[in-house]
Design an enzyme around this catalytic site. Structure first.
Site, PDB file in Angstrom:
ATOM      1  N   PHE A 161       0.741  -1.639   0.096  1.00 55.67           N
ATOM      2  CA  PHE A 161      -0.158   0.039  -0.454  1.00 55.67           C
ATOM      3  C   PHE A 161       1.023   1.124   0.042  1.00 55.67           C
ATOM      4  O   PHE A 161       0.223   2.104  -0.248  1.00 55.67           O
ATOM      5  CB  PHE A 161      -0.837   0.189   1.054  1.00 55.67           C
ATOM      6  CG  PHE A 161      -0.843   1.046   2.762  1.00 55.67           C
ATOM      7  CD1 PHE A 161      -0.258   1.670   2.738  1.00 55.67           C
ATOM      8  CD2 PHE A 161       0.460  -0.417   3.483  1.00 55.67           C
ATOM      9  CE1 PHE A 161       0.097   2.146   4.528  1.00 55.67           C
ATOM     10  CE2 PHE A 161       0.852   0.244   4.291  1.00 55.67           C
ATOM     11  CZ  PHE A 161       1.049   1.595   5.233  1.00 55.67           C
TER      12      PHE A 161
ATOM     13  N   LYS B 225      -1.237  -6.816  -9.437  1.00 60.80           N
ATOM     14  CA  LYS B 225      -2.628  -7.194  -8.231  1.00 60.80           C
ATOM     15  C   LYS B 225      -2.149  -6.113  -7.035  1.00 60.80           C
ATOM     16  O   LYS B 225      -0.862  -6.075  -6.385  1.00 60.80           O
ATOM     17  CB  LYS B 225      -2.633  -8.467  -7.077  1.00 60.80           C
ATOM     18  CG  LYS B 225      -3.384  -8.933  -6.470  1.00 60.80           C
ATOM     19  CD  LYS B 225      -4.045  -8.557  -5.220  1.00 60.80           C
ATOM     20  CE  LYS B 225      -3.049  -8.498  -4.137  1.00 60.80           C
ATOM     21  NZ  LYS B 225      -3.674  -7.155  -3.424  1.00 60.80           N
TER      22      LYS B 225
ATOM     23  N   ARG C 241      -5.731  -2.080   0.163  1.00 62.05           N
ATOM     24  CA  ARG C 241      -5.747  -0.483   0.471  1.00 62.05           C
ATOM     25  C   ARG C 241      -5.422   0.805  -0.475  1.00 62.05           C
ATOM     26  O   ARG C 241      -6.475   2.406   0.200  1.00 62.05           O
ATOM     27  CB  ARG C 241      -5.076  -0.274   1.723  1.00 62.05           C
ATOM     28  CG  ARG C 241      -5.353  -0.890   2.589  1.00 62.05           C
ATOM     29  CD  ARG C 241      -4.962  -0.696   4.088  1.00 62.05           C
ATOM     30  NE  ARG C 241      -3.771  -1.935   4.385  1.00 62.05           N
ATOM     31  CZ  ARG C 241      -2.506  -2.065   4.579  1.00 62.05           C
ATOM     32  NH1 ARG C 241      -2.265  -0.689   4.736  1.00 62.05           N
ATOM     33  NH2 ARG C 241      -2.301  -3.908   4.844  1.00 62.05           N
TER      34      ARG C 241
ATOM     35  N   SER D 154       4.681  -6.961   3.140  1.00 56.75           N
ATOM     36  CA  SER D 154       5.795  -7.314   4.187  1.00 56.75           C
ATOM     37  C   SER D 154       6.449  -8.747   4.618  1.00 56.75           C
ATOM     38  O   SER D 154       5.830  -9.860   3.968  1.00 56.75           O
ATOM     39  CB  SER D 154       4.685  -7.598   5.037  1.00 56.75           C
ATOM     40  OG  SER D 154       3.601  -8.915   5.292  1.00 56.75           O
TER      41      SER D 154
ATOM     42  N   CYS E 212       9.913   1.170   3.951  1.00 58.68           N
ATOM     43  CA  CYS E 212      10.431  -0.069   4.162  1.00 58.68           C
ATOM     44  C   CYS E 212      12.275   0.588   4.028  1.00 58.68           C
ATOM     45  O   CYS E 212      12.796  -0.321   4.497  1.00 58.68           O
ATOM     46  CB  CYS E 212      10.162  -1.085   3.064  1.00 58.68           C
ATOM     47  SG  CYS E 212      11.662  -0.810   1.662  1.00 58.68           S
TER      48      CYS E 212
ATOM     49  N   GLU F 266       9.363  -4.322  12.919  1.00 60.82           N
ATOM     50  CA  GLU F 266       9.075  -3.162  12.207  1.00 60.82           C
ATOM     51  C   GLU F 266       7.623  -2.650  12.952  1.00 60.82           C
ATOM     52  O   GLU F 266       6.735  -2.594  12.708  1.00 60.82           O
ATOM     53  CB  GLU F 266       8.693  -3.999  10.943  1.00 60.82           C
ATOM     54  CG  GLU F 266       8.726  -2.518   9.902  1.00 60.82           C
ATOM     55  CD  GLU F 266       8.405  -2.996   8.549  1.00 60.82           C
ATOM     56  OE1 GLU F 266       7.845  -4.235   8.556  1.00 60.82           O
ATOM     57  OE2 GLU F 266       8.593  -3.104   7.670  1.00 60.82           O
TER      58      GLU F 266
HETATM   59  P1  NAD Z   1       1.521  -6.636   3.037  1.00 55.54           P
HETATM   60  O1  NAD Z   1       2.456  -7.581   3.099  1.00 55.54           O
HETATM   61  O2  NAD Z   1       0.732  -6.303   4.139  1.00 55.54           O
HETATM   62  O3  NAD Z   1       0.708  -6.354   1.453  1.00 55.54           O
HETATM   63  C1  NAD Z   1       1.422  -6.513   0.683  1.00 55.54           C
HETATM   64  C2  NAD Z   1       0.544  -7.270  -0.275  1.00 55.54           C
HETATM   65  O4  NAD Z   1       0.099  -8.573  -0.242  1.00 55.54           O
HETATM   66  C3  NAD Z   1      -0.736  -6.803  -1.121  1.00 55.54           C
HETATM   67  O5  NAD Z   1      -0.989  -6.202  -2.308  1.00 55.54           O
HETATM   68  C4  NAD Z   1      -1.986  -7.663   0.163  1.00 55.54           C
HETATM   69  O6  NAD Z   1      -3.178  -7.970  -0.589  1.00 55.54           O
HETATM   70  C5  NAD Z   1      -0.958  -8.588  -0.731  1.00 55.54           C
HETATM   71  N1  NAD Z   1      -1.026 -10.004   1.064  1.00 55.54           N
HETATM   72  C6  NAD Z   1      -1.824  -9.307   2.177  1.00 55.54           C
HETATM   73  N2  NAD Z   1      -1.775 -10.600   2.483  1.00 55.54           N
HETATM   74  C7  NAD Z   1      -1.709 -11.844   2.627  1.00 55.54           C
HETATM   75  C8  NAD Z   1      -1.619 -13.041   2.308  1.00 55.54           C
HETATM   76  N3  NAD Z   1      -1.689 -13.687   3.979  1.00 55.54           N
HETATM   77  N4  NAD Z   1      -1.535 -14.283   1.474  1.00 55.54           N
HETATM   78  C9  NAD Z   1      -1.274 -13.614  -0.202  1.00 55.54           C
HETATM   79  N5  NAD Z   1      -1.460 -12.269   0.057  1.00 55.54           N
HETATM   80  C10 NAD Z   1      -1.300 -11.115   1.234  1.00 55.54           C
HETATM   81  O7  NAD Z   1       2.631  -4.913   3.024  1.00 55.54           O
HETATM   82  P2  NAD Z   1       1.842  -4.001   3.075  1.00 55.54           P
HETATM   83  O8  NAD Z   1       1.288  -3.667   4.305  1.00 55.54           O
HETATM   84  O9  NAD Z   1       0.375  -3.538   1.958  1.00 55.54           O
HETATM   85  O10 NAD Z   1       2.890  -3.059   3.144  1.00 55.54           O
HETATM   86  C11 NAD Z   1       3.516  -3.241   3.797  1.00 55.54           C
HETATM   87  C12 NAD Z   1       5.267  -3.529   3.676  1.00 55.54           C
HETATM   88  O11 NAD Z   1       6.026  -3.752   2.971  1.00 55.54           O
HETATM   89  C13 NAD Z   1       5.927  -3.596   5.145  1.00 55.54           C
HETATM   90  O12 NAD Z   1       6.495  -4.498   6.288  1.00 55.54           O
HETATM   91  C14 NAD Z   1       6.850  -2.714   4.272  1.00 55.54           C
HETATM   92  O13 NAD Z   1       9.077  -2.684   4.552  1.00 55.54           O
HETATM   93  C15 NAD Z   1       6.732  -3.043   2.781  1.00 55.54           C
HETATM   94  N6  NAD Z   1       7.990  -2.816   2.460  1.00 55.54           N
HETATM   95  C16 NAD Z   1       8.940  -3.493   1.292  1.00 55.54           C
HETATM   96  C17 NAD Z   1       9.309  -2.547   0.408  1.00 55.54           C
HETATM   97  C18 NAD Z   1      11.106  -3.116  -0.037  1.00 55.54           C
HETATM   98  O14 NAD Z   1      11.103  -2.599  -0.903  1.00 55.54           O
HETATM   99  N7  NAD Z   1      11.624  -4.496   0.481  1.00 55.54           N
HETATM  100  C19 NAD Z   1       9.161  -1.913  -0.282  1.00 55.54           C
HETATM  101  C20 NAD Z   1       7.979  -0.835   0.407  1.00 55.54           C
HETATM  102  C21 NAD Z   1       6.488  -1.942   1.436  1.00 55.54           C
END
Ligand code: NAD
Length: 496
Positions: free
Chosen positions: A163, A187, A191, A240, A295, A387
């Site tokens: 998001f 996908k 949010r 995440s 991140c 985190e």
């Molecule tokens: P999230 O892991 O909740 O969601 C990411 C994606 O995964 C979304 O599209 C969501 O719909 C999907 N998803 C959520 N739960 C799932 C599940 N159980 N099974 C399969 N798919 C699922 O992350 P978020 O809250 O959207 O974003 C924040 C997180 O992303 C933080 O941990 C941040 O550090 C990380 N992030 C990392 C980077 C990087 O480059 N390493 C960059 C941006 C964000």
């Protein structure tokens, strides 16, 4: 057609309901009727709703892509890149509109949103340059025999995004994957599904053939459908760590190429010889920018020895930030509760709250947490190791550089790490020894700008390589090796 987003200020503005894009047409899910509200975090009110699609919608996107994939792959790479040039122009022309949309659905300030869209444009520019980089190699390996490498598309590929960067993260993947000749199924985060829709609209306006880019809105069901579908050959994921690890496992088990970027706990090492003004400005921008929802945000400061005058400058700067003006809200009420929970817990365990954002209040109904600085955080406190993903800086006091590096390296993540110093020797040592993929010297958010690739280490990245830059192109393509001979050789060797 998706209409442009009309807002020109923070005033609450509704937008169209989110939809899927299948075979170039906007549509609703085939069977699922489930929807979720898309909240504007500044006002805590729904500005749209998003359908929670199912596996049958993934199937529909694959079938739509199949109709066009051969034709798209046959376009010369230079022509595919021309579409990106036009998308870039459209993004520049519509910069304000795209930025307001990010600001409304994600909550970032307008300035932060604009910076994100501009970073997305930079990613597109890298994609535009690929025809000049991706020329392959050829060598006469023995008399009359030539070996050649060419980059071929994988076919249908997919990306799952978080998001916090609704434009930039999709644009980490799309340029390389599309110039590489693939059809792409995106996908978006449930949010922030709206920016992805505007982006897809601009790709079509720029001449991308229908079906080359699809959007399937939703959550876990869609992601699992993408991991399992046999005709999807590669999956990029950003989110995440818990989900990145699960998605990497599932996609890999199904024989896919996968690169899954996860969460982070980034450390800043501040030593007494650091420049106080530069350090304070940078540290505050790093932990509080985008409300800490990056991140690459610094969340732990390892204060080496006596750096109290620097901490005082950091405190004073952070205390001046006003929620709702320089600082946006966090993404949901649940995120706000989680972040406040970390602050309460650290305080209960003995941390000193130097700046307290728990009572911050921006616009009515929004999910606000102001900049917060916790001092004397110890390693047993969750605030020091988990985190938080909010505007919270945990200061851990350490006696020397060895201890700082040891703490940094004991944390399981490995996204970013920075040192603040005026000593080249200290900077070099930290850069050599810390367990992090992206490191900074006097830089609090050490994001590698294009053409350098973005990607962390350890629990911040599952899979090999970086998601952007040249690694990205290699990830989304496969190499064909061609060996040719056109005449019978007179001096026969084993190759003959
Ligand atoms: P999230 O892991 O909740 O969601 C990411 C994606 O995964 C979304 O599209 C969501 O719909 C999907 N998803 C959520 N739960 C799932 C599940 N159980 N099974 C399969 N798919 C699922 O992350 P978020 O809250 O959207 O974003 C924040 C997180 O992303 C933080 O941990 C941040 O550090 C990380 N992030 C990392 C980077 C990087 O480059 N390493 C960059 C941006 C964000």
């Amino acid at each position: 057609m998706i209409p442009p987003f009309s807002a020109k200020s923070n005033a609450f503005t509704e937008y169209v309901p989110a939809r899927n894009l299948i075979a170039g047409e906007w549509c609703d899910p085939k069977t699922s009727k489930e929807t979720q509200e898309v909240l504007n975090p500044r006002w805590g009110k729904a500005m749209s709703k998003v359908p929670m699609s199912g596996k049958d919608d993934v199937e529909a996107a694959v079938q739509g892509a199949k109709k066009v994939m051969k034709e798209w792959a046959a376009w010369p790479v230079r022509e595919r890149a021309q579409v990106l040039y036009r998308v870039r122009e459209l993004m520049v022309q519509n910069l304000d509109e795209l930025s307001w949309l990010v600001s409304h659905e994600n909550g970032k300030t307008f300035a932060e949103s604009k910076a994100e869209v501009e970073k997305g444009i930079e990613c597109l520019e890298y994609g535009c340059s690929l025809p000049n980089l991706a020329s392959g190699n050829q060598l006469e390996v023995s008399r009359g025999v030539a070996c050649e490498v060419v980059y071929e598309p994988l076919g249908i590929v997919a990306g799952v995004v978080p998001f916090n960067f609704p434009n930039m993260v999709p644009l980490w993947m799309l340029p390389q994957a599309l110039v590489g000749g693939n059809c792409f199924i995106l996908k978006p985060s449930e949010r922030v599904p709206l920016s992805a829709m505007r982006l897809a609209e601009l790709f079509h306006e720029a001449g991308l053939p229908k079906g080359v880019l699809s959007l399937v809105q939703g959550g876990k069901d869609v992601v699992e459908g993408l991991c399992d579908h046999p005709d999807i050959k590669a999956l990029g994921f950003v989110g995440s760590t818990k989900v990145a690890k699960a998605v990497y496992g599932r996609a890999s088990m199904n024989g896919k190429r996968a690169l899954c970027l996860g969460g982070a706990k980034n450390h800043l090492i501040v030593v007494p010889d650091a420049d106080p003004a530069l350090t304070a400005e940078n540290v505050v921008a790093s932990f509080a920018g985008c409300a800490g929802q990056r991140c690459m945000a610094a969340s732990v400061m390892l204060a080496v020895g006596d750096v109290d005058p620097i901490i005082e400058q950091i405190r004073a700067r952070a205390a001046k930030l006003v929620a709702g003006q320089e600082l946006g809200p966090v993404t949901t009420a649940a995120a706000q509760k989680r972040i406040v929970g970390y602050i309460d817990d650290a305080e209960k365990r003995g941390a000193k709250v130097l700046v307290d954002g728990r009572k911050a209040q921006g616009d009515a109904g929004g999910f606000w947490v102001g900049p917060t600085i916790l001092d004397n955080v110890t390693l047993d406190m969750p605030a020091s190791k988990e985190e938080i993903f909010g505007p919270v800086l945990s200061i851990v006091r350490v006696p020397n550089l060895e201890k700082a590096i040891e703490i940094e390296n004991n944390n399981p993540y490995g996204n970013a790490s920075s040192v603040y110093t005026t000593s080249g020797d200290i900077a070099q040592r930290v850069m050599r020894e810390v367990e992090a993929g992206m490191c900074g010297v006097n830089v609090g958010v050490p994001v590698p700008r294009e053409p350098f690739g973005f990607g962390g280490w350890n629990d911040s990245c599952f899979g090999a390589g970086n998601i952007t830059g040249w690694d990205g192109y290699r990830f989304w393509t496969r190499q064909r090796k061609i060996t040719s001979k056109w005449a019978v050789q007179k001096d026969a060797t084993w190759m003959s």
